[in-house]
Design an enzyme around this catalytic site. Sequence first.
Site, PDB file in Angstrom:
ATOM      1  N   CYS A   1       0.874  13.305   1.795  1.00 28.12           N
ATOM      2  CA  CYS A   1      -0.158  12.627   2.576  1.00 28.12           C
ATOM      3  C   CYS A   1      -1.555  12.913   2.020  1.00 28.12           C
ATOM      4  O   CYS A   1      -2.036  14.050   2.087  1.00 28.12           O
ATOM      5  CB  CYS A   1      -0.049  13.085   4.035  1.00 28.12           C
ATOM      6  SG  CYS A   1      -1.429  12.616   5.080  1.00 28.12           S
TER       7      CYS A   1
ATOM      8  N   CYS B   1      -4.068  14.194   4.602  1.00 28.78           N
ATOM      9  CA  CYS B   1      -3.758  15.586   4.953  1.00 28.78           C
ATOM     10  C   CYS B   1      -4.415  16.546   3.961  1.00 28.78           C
ATOM     11  O   CYS B   1      -4.985  17.570   4.350  1.00 28.78           O
ATOM     12  CB  CYS B   1      -2.252  15.830   4.957  1.00 28.78           C
ATOM     13  SG  CYS B   1      -1.357  14.908   6.211  1.00 28.78           S
TER      14      CYS B   1
END
Length: 152
Positions: free
Chosen positions: A63, A66
Site C-alpha cells: 500500500c 500506508c
Amino acid sequence: MPTVACTNCCRTNRVPAAAEGSPRCGNCRAPLPWIAEAGDADFGEVAEQASLPVLVDLWATWCGPCRMVSPALEQVAKDLAGRIKLVKVDIDKSPALARRFEVQAVPTLLILDRGRPVARQTGAAPANALRRWVGESLSASRGPADSTSGSP
C-alpha cells in the site's frame, strides 16, 4: 527488542513491545516514543493491555499511502511520547485482526483506550491532521491528550 534514541539526551534505549507504564530514557528519564509491531498472536498483550492509549496502524506492505503515512504516524508518536503508544499491524500477516476490525481499506487507524476502540479513521493524512485527530479522540475518551495523568 527495538531501540529508540531519546529526543532529550540522544542516548539509545531498548523499548519492549509490551510492558507496564510507559518507556522512559534510562539516562535522563524523559518519555520515549513507544512504537511497536503486533500480529494476531500478540495483539492482546502489545495493544489491548497497554496502560497508555494506543494508536493502531492497520497497514499493508503493498500500500503506497500506508508507506507515506508511516513517517507521519511515527512523528505523532514522538510528539506524544509518554502519552500514546503506536502499534503497527501488517494486515497480510494478521488476517484475524483485519477481520476483527473490519478493515475495508488501508491504512485504517484506530485509537484504543484500555483496549476499547474509541476512534477510527481510514486513509492517509499529514502529521498535523493525524496529531489533531489523535488529540481530539483522546480528549473525547478520557480527557485532554496533553494530560500526563495516568502515566508513571
